[in-house]
Design an enzyme around this catalytic site. Sequence first.
Site, mmCIF file in Angstrom:
data_model
loop_
_atom_site.group_PDB
_atom_site.id
_atom_site.type_symbol
_atom_site.label_atom_id
_atom_site.label_comp_id
_atom_site.label_asym_id
_atom_site.label_seq_id
_atom_site.Cartn_x
_atom_site.Cartn_y
_atom_site.Cartn_z
ATOM 1 N N TYR A 120 44.577 6.265 10.195
ATOM 2 C CA TYR A 120 45.017 7.898 10.407
ATOM 3 C C TYR A 120 44.693 8.193 11.833
ATOM 4 C CZ TYR A 120 44.666 12.892 10.913
ATOM 5 O OH TYR A 120 44.819 13.937 11.374
ATOM 6 N N THR A 161 43.697 14.368 16.734
ATOM 7 C CA THR A 161 42.489 14.422 15.829
ATOM 8 C C THR A 161 41.325 13.939 16.487
ATOM 9 O OG1 THR A 161 41.602 13.682 13.993
ATOM 10 C CG2 THR A 161 43.318 12.365 14.459
#
Length: 326
Positions: A140, A116
């Site tokens: 995350y 990501t």
Amino acid sequence: MDILVTGGAGYIGSHACKALARAGFTPITFDNFSTGWRDAVRFGPYVEGDLTDKSSIARVFQEHDPKAILHFAALSRVDEAMSNPGLYWRNNVLGSLNLIEAAVEHGCLDFVFSSTCATYGDQDNVVLDESSPQEPLNAYGASKLTVERILHDFGVTHGLRHVIFRYFNVAGADPEAEVGEFHRPETHLIPIVLDAVAGIRDGVTIYGTDYPTEDGTCIRDYVHVSDLVDAHVLGLRWLMEGKGNEVFNLGTGSGFSVREVIDSARRVTNRDVPTTLGDRRAGDAVKLVSGSTRAEEELNWQPRQSTMHQMIEDAWRWHQVADYRE
Ligand code: UDP
């Protein structure tokens, strides 16, 4: 040829299964159905299991013969990561490590990983390429960055060939509306906007209007899920040709502010979107835009469907027929 798809019942994983099936592969979904949907498994068999449970991973390798792995399964909510980082480290890092060890043990050495742009953190309005510093703002992003590092180490020691895709904001839905984006709870901007259009919620809260951007709202680089999964099929073939150990940003290089996305949804649906101005959301970067053409150059990838208009149009079509039921 069997390809193991972790998270194959989720938003991106289900689109990847469709793309794999179209390309002549058999996608084997592995999913714990915590955030995915049984109804989204439409393009091949599935095994129900959890990556934190090594015995359920072993079962996939007993029941099927995967030649490569596309690893999507992960928790991916920034708000949840901010309130419960341990969950993200356990699920995303330990789960991935178990999978990577099983892959090596079974000689399944071609591995495509969903990473990501959240691994970059906030870079003060610069466009990001693959060599930009990685300073994640939340657990995350940190968990994904750690898995990137694990893949590197297993590449060096065990010959695991990997492609890492760093996604920018994935949006849209299968243009045939067989699968689409459906989270409960929903936290992502475009589906929330469409929920507001459909009257499922009262409106959209804009998280922060005092960012140092032209209209004061955050900027993101949105990429159509169909384009994104096409890159995975290209990456898989690239690995199978013996290439590997490369990182690719998947974005278009164009940034849209939250207000621009909402305006675009108004135009596409021809309906109003009531908005409320809210506080900033913890863990959000000001601007995340890809500055890389590596995937175009090396994989011959073209994000053909990634106009804001088409992403919202496809998401809206899906929104009107979304029929996952548990
Ligand atoms: N956002 C917003 N209201 C919402 C949901 C999201 O203003 O109800 C903003 C969010 O702060 C971010 C952008 O929309 O700037 C995209 O958020 P999303 O959760 O879709 O993706 P993220 O960039 O967090 O991966």
